[in-house]
Motif scaffolding. Structure first.
Motif, PDB file in Angstrom:
ATOM      1  N   PRO A  40       0.815  -1.225   0.000  1.00 45.61           N
ATOM      2  CA  PRO A  40       0.000   0.000   0.000  1.00 45.61           C
ATOM      3  C   PRO A  40       0.845   1.270   0.000  1.00 45.61           C
ATOM      4  O   PRO A  40       1.930   1.312   0.578  1.00 45.61           O
ATOM      5  CB  PRO A  40      -0.797  -0.096   1.302  1.00 45.61           C
ATOM      6  N   LYS A  41       0.313   2.304  -0.639  1.00 47.49           N
ATOM      7  CA  LYS A  41       0.931   3.624  -0.573  1.00 47.49           C
ATOM      8  C   LYS A  41       0.724   4.175   0.837  1.00 47.49           C
ATOM      9  O   LYS A  41      -0.204   3.762   1.540  1.00 47.49           O
ATOM     10  CB  LYS A  41       0.270   4.576  -1.572  1.00 47.49           C
ATOM     11  N   ILE A  42       1.556   5.108   1.234  1.00 51.98           N
ATOM     12  CA  ILE A  42       1.428   5.733   2.549  1.00 51.98           C
ATOM     13  C   ILE A  42       0.028   6.331   2.675  1.00 51.98           C
ATOM     14  O   ILE A  42      -0.445   7.028   1.786  1.00 51.98           O
ATOM     15  CB  ILE A  42       2.500   6.817   2.747  1.00 51.98           C
ATOM     16  N   GLY A  43      -0.640   5.997   3.775  1.00 51.95           N
ATOM     17  CA  GLY A  43      -1.985   6.488   4.028  1.00 51.95           C
ATOM     18  C   GLY A  43      -3.094   5.557   3.576  1.00 51.95           C
ATOM     19  O   GLY A  43      -4.254   5.748   3.935  1.00 51.95           O
ATOM     20  N   ASP A  44      -2.762   4.545   2.766  1.00 55.50           N
ATOM     21  CA  ASP A  44      -3.751   3.552   2.332  1.00 55.50           C
ATOM     22  C   ASP A  44      -3.617   2.298   3.177  1.00 55.50           C
ATOM     23  O   ASP A  44      -2.536   1.967   3.662  1.00 55.50           O
ATOM     24  CB  ASP A  44      -3.551   3.187   0.858  1.00 55.50           C
ATOM     25  N   CYS A  45      -4.734   1.585   3.337  1.00 59.49           N
ATOM     26  CA  CYS A  45      -4.719   0.395   4.190  1.00 59.49           C
ATOM     27  C   CYS A  45      -4.338  -0.873   3.433  1.00 59.49           C
ATOM     28  O   CYS A  45      -3.927  -1.845   4.040  1.00 59.49           O
ATOM     29  CB  CYS A  45      -6.082   0.212   4.858  1.00 59.49           C
ATOM     30  N   CYS A  46      -4.500  -0.872   2.105  1.00 61.39           N
ATOM     31  CA  CYS A  46      -4.245  -2.109   1.365  1.00 61.39           C
ATOM     32  C   CYS A  46      -3.921  -1.821  -0.101  1.00 61.39           C
ATOM     33  O   CYS A  46      -4.067  -0.686  -0.565  1.00 61.39           O
ATOM     34  CB  CYS A  46      -5.445  -3.050   1.473  1.00 61.39           C
ATOM     35  N   VAL A  47      -3.507  -2.848  -0.827  1.00 56.03           N
ATOM     36  CA  VAL A  47      -3.155  -2.677  -2.230  1.00 56.03           C
ATOM     37  C   VAL A  47      -4.369  -2.330  -3.085  1.00 56.03           C
ATOM     38  O   VAL A  47      -4.236  -1.643  -4.098  1.00 56.03           O
ATOM     39  CB  VAL A  47      -2.425  -3.916  -2.796  1.00 56.03           C
ATOM     40  N   PHE A  48      -5.576  -2.767  -2.676  1.00 54.39           N
ATOM     41  CA  PHE A  48      -6.768  -2.426  -3.449  1.00 54.39           C
ATOM     42  C   PHE A  48      -7.054  -0.931  -3.372  1.00 54.39           C
ATOM     43  O   PHE A  48      -7.462  -0.313  -4.359  1.00 54.39           O
ATOM     44  CB  PHE A  48      -7.973  -3.240  -2.994  1.00 54.39           C
ATOM     45  N   CYS A  49      -6.837  -0.335  -2.208  1.00 52.28           N
ATOM     46  CA  CYS A  49      -7.049   1.107  -2.058  1.00 52.28           C
ATOM     47  C   CYS A  49      -5.983   1.901  -2.811  1.00 52.28           C
ATOM     48  O   CYS A  49      -6.241   3.004  -3.280  1.00 52.28           O
ATOM     49  CB  CYS A  49      -7.075   1.481  -0.588  1.00 52.28           C
ATOM     50  N   SER A  50      -4.794   1.347  -2.962  1.00 56.31           N
ATOM     51  CA  SER A  50      -3.713   2.047  -3.655  1.00 56.31           C
ATOM     52  C   SER A  50      -3.728   1.852  -5.167  1.00 56.31           C
ATOM     53  O   SER A  50      -3.479   2.794  -5.914  1.00 56.31           O
ATOM     54  CB  SER A  50      -2.352   1.578  -3.123  1.00 56.31           C
ATOM     55  N   TYR A  51      -4.000   0.630  -5.623  1.00 55.48           N
ATOM     56  CA  TYR A  51      -3.826   0.314  -7.044  1.00 55.48           C
ATOM     57  C   TYR A  51      -5.079  -0.239  -7.719  1.00 55.48           C
ATOM     58  O   TYR A  51      -5.047  -0.523  -8.913  1.00 55.48           O
ATOM     59  CB  TYR A  51      -2.681  -0.700  -7.218  1.00 55.48           C
ATOM     60  N   GLY A  52      -6.160  -0.372  -6.963  1.00 58.32           N
ATOM     61  CA  GLY A  52      -7.380  -0.933  -7.530  1.00 58.32           C
ATOM     62  C   GLY A  52      -8.343   0.127  -8.019  1.00 58.32           C
ATOM     63  O   GLY A  52      -8.244   1.295  -7.659  1.00 58.32           O
ATOM     64  N   ASP A  53      -9.311  -0.317  -8.828  1.00 60.35           N
ATOM     65  CA  ASP A  53     -10.336   0.616  -9.300  1.00 60.35           C
ATOM     66  C   ASP A  53     -11.519   0.681  -8.336  1.00 60.35           C
ATOM     67  O   ASP A  53     -12.403   1.520  -8.489  1.00 60.35           O
ATOM     68  CB  ASP A  53     -10.803   0.262 -10.713  1.00 60.35           C
ATOM     69  N   VAL A  54     -11.527  -0.199  -7.334  1.00 65.38           N
ATOM     70  CA  VAL A  54     -12.553  -0.208  -6.286  1.00 65.38           C
ATOM     71  C   VAL A  54     -11.819  -0.360  -4.949  1.00 65.38           C
ATOM     72  O   VAL A  54     -10.964  -1.239  -4.815  1.00 65.38           O
ATOM     73  CB  VAL A  54     -13.543  -1.390  -6.476  1.00 65.38           C
ATOM     74  N   PRO A  55     -12.111   0.469  -3.952  1.00 67.00           N
ATOM     75  CA  PRO A  55     -11.446   0.318  -2.647  1.00 67.00           C
ATOM     76  C   PRO A  55     -11.922  -0.947  -1.929  1.00 67.00           C
ATOM     77  O   PRO A  55     -12.966  -1.508  -2.259  1.00 67.00           O
ATOM     78  CB  PRO A  55     -11.849   1.575  -1.886  1.00 67.00           C
TER      79      PRO A  55
END
Length: 74
Positions: A40-55
């Protein structure tokens, strides 16, 4: 509630649609295209929130990944 998200690798642009767990965060994913280790990017909880089209589902419910309400002031 959407349970699928398409992750796009920031290194090679490979995209893959994956099922998201409803009650957990995915903090490491290996890209099927280039093998890069996505976190995850800083401030995001997971890879879906960072790189996905749906959180991820917890964020869709306005909860953090531990189930607590998210601070709306952030």
């Amino acid at each position: 509630m959407q349970l699928q998200s398409t992750l796009t690798c920031p290194h090679c642009a490979h995209a893959e649609t994956l099922e998201m767990p409803e009650n957990a965060c995915v903090v490491v994913h290996l890209c099927a295209g280039c093998g890069a280790r996505l976190t995850p990017k800083i401030g995001d909880c997971c890879v879906f929130c960072s790189y996905g089209d749906v959180p991820c589902p917890p964020v869709q419910r306005a909860r953090d990944c531990c189930g607590a309400p998210m601070d709306e002031g952030l």
